[in-house]
Design an enzyme around this catalytic site. Sequence first.
Site, PDB file in Angstrom:
ATOM      1  N   GLY A  79       0.793  -1.235   0.000  1.00 59.03           N
ATOM      2  CA  GLY A  79       0.000   0.000   0.000  1.00 59.03           C
ATOM      3  C   GLY A  79       0.821   1.279   0.000  1.00 59.03           C
ATOM      4  N   SER A  80       2.073   1.228  -0.472  1.00 52.58           N
ATOM      5  CA  SER A  80       2.848   2.479  -0.501  1.00 52.58           C
ATOM      6  C   SER A  80       2.244   3.473  -1.494  1.00 52.58           C
ATOM      7  CB  SER A  80       4.320   2.219  -0.806  1.00 52.58           C
ATOM      8  OG  SER A  80       4.488   1.799  -2.138  1.00 52.58           O
ATOM      9  N   ILE A  96      -6.762  -9.922 -11.914  1.00 51.14           N
ATOM     10  CA  ILE A  96      -7.204  -9.574 -13.263  1.00 51.14           C
ATOM     11  C   ILE A  96      -8.647  -9.102 -13.159  1.00 51.14           C
ATOM     12  CG2 ILE A  96      -7.803 -10.552 -15.528  1.00 51.14           C
ATOM     13  CD1 ILE A  96      -5.381 -12.446 -15.182  1.00 51.14           C
ATOM     14  N   ASN A 106      -4.683   2.147 -13.375  1.00 49.79           N
ATOM     15  CA  ASN A 106      -3.781   1.107 -12.840  1.00 49.79           C
ATOM     16  C   ASN A 106      -2.336   1.600 -12.880  1.00 49.79           C
ATOM     17  OD1 ASN A 106      -2.936  -1.551 -11.985  1.00 49.79           O
ATOM     18  ND2 ASN A 106      -2.305  -1.959 -14.082  1.00 49.79           N
ATOM     19  N   HIS A 133       1.688   0.104 -13.015  1.00 45.55           N
ATOM     20  CA  HIS A 133       2.436  -1.119 -13.321  1.00 45.55           C
ATOM     21  C   HIS A 133       3.935  -0.803 -13.320  1.00 45.55           C
ATOM     22  CE1 HIS A 133       3.056  -5.124 -14.906  1.00 45.55           C
ATOM     23  NE2 HIS A 133       3.884  -4.620 -15.807  1.00 45.55           N
ATOM     24  N   VAL A 153       9.779   4.917  -5.943  1.00 46.81           N
ATOM     25  CA  VAL A 153       9.912   6.364  -5.685  1.00 46.81           C
ATOM     26  C   VAL A 153       9.214   7.128  -6.820  1.00 46.81           C
ATOM     27  CG1 VAL A 153      11.548   8.283  -5.474  1.00 46.81           C
ATOM     28  CG2 VAL A 153      12.076   6.061  -4.412  1.00 46.81           C
TER      29      VAL A 153
HETATM   30  C1  GAR Z   1       3.688  -1.550  -7.283  1.00 50.34           C
HETATM   31  O1  GAR Z   1       5.045  -1.600  -7.622  1.00 50.34           O
HETATM   32  C2  GAR Z   1       2.814  -1.667  -8.498  1.00 50.34           C
HETATM   33  O2  GAR Z   1       3.384  -1.106  -9.639  1.00 50.34           O
HETATM   34  C3  GAR Z   1       2.689  -3.162  -8.637  1.00 50.34           C
HETATM   35  O3  GAR Z   1       2.560  -3.629  -7.316  1.00 50.34           O
HETATM   36  C4  GAR Z   1       3.302  -2.766  -6.440  1.00 50.34           C
HETATM   37  C5  GAR Z   1       2.422  -2.398  -5.271  1.00 50.34           C
HETATM   38  O4  GAR Z   1       3.131  -1.648  -4.333  1.00 50.34           O
HETATM   39  N1  GAR Z   1       1.559  -3.514  -9.431  1.00 50.34           N
HETATM   40  C6  GAR Z   1       1.559  -4.504 -10.328  1.00 50.34           C
HETATM   41  O5  GAR Z   1       2.517  -5.225 -10.511  1.00 50.34           O
HETATM   42  C7  GAR Z   1       0.243  -4.665 -11.094  1.00 50.34           C
HETATM   43  N2  GAR Z   1       0.460  -5.350 -12.337  1.00 50.34           N
HETATM   44  P1  GAR Z   1       2.407  -0.946  -3.101  1.00 50.34           P
HETATM   45  O6  GAR Z   1       1.477  -2.003  -2.484  1.00 50.34           O
HETATM   46  O7  GAR Z   1       3.499  -0.558  -2.188  1.00 50.34           O
HETATM   47  O8  GAR Z   1       1.636   0.225  -3.611  1.00 50.34           O
END
Ligand code: GAR
Length: 223
Positions: A40-41, A120, A135, A137, A200
Amino acid sequence: MTTETQLLNSNSCLISPAIPESGFPKSSPLKLGILASGSGSNFEAIAEAINNQKLNAQIQVMIYNNPGAKVISRAEKWNVPSVLLNHREYKNREEFDSQIVKTLQEYDVEWVIMAGWMRIVTQVLINAFPNQIINIHPSLLPSFKGIKAVEQALKAGVKITGCTVHLVDVEVDNGPILMQAAVPILADDTPETLHERIQVQEHKIMVGAIALAASKNQDLSSS
Ligand code: GAR
């Protein structure tokens, strides 16, 4: 300073389109629903941007699918209601997405933000929020779609990777690109060190792209 450390300087990580100092034209406050599966960052970056008045929005609800995910404590910290919808308890993706739609509607959500949502999505969710699902990625799409995007980039030997924020369509990691940031790959990078630097940039473009999408939408609705 070596070239590599210069490249680590955040100014040299290219973001396109640039995020204007003054921000994007203000829309009316956006009602966001966040979908998150893990740490959840990105959720936190959005909450902080709202708190610092960099983003004119309110997080109506955070939906998560993994019991015990770290994002729960972040939602508590920011006083955001959180709802567990565990995909393991649904017959299929459509049934799961219907429950997500129902919950988002109950919380009066306008924009859906997939902030590390590792499921998905189906037409059920997409049809309920046309062009209003975003989204993030961890690659420069259309390269390295799907899972383990950071590992895929390292394995391919590319020298620059990054992250992308895009509108969601029914194909995985597809749909119109809103904003990207480029991140150089260093010789001694591991998936962890590289992902850390990508994140970041993710936190910047996530906030920038939400504001950009909302301002574009406003232009469309006022023209
Ligand atoms: C992020 O790096 C995001 O880009 C990736 O999951 C991470 C979640 O980080 N998402 C995917 O790979 C979706 N295809 P977070 O929980 O710290 O926000």
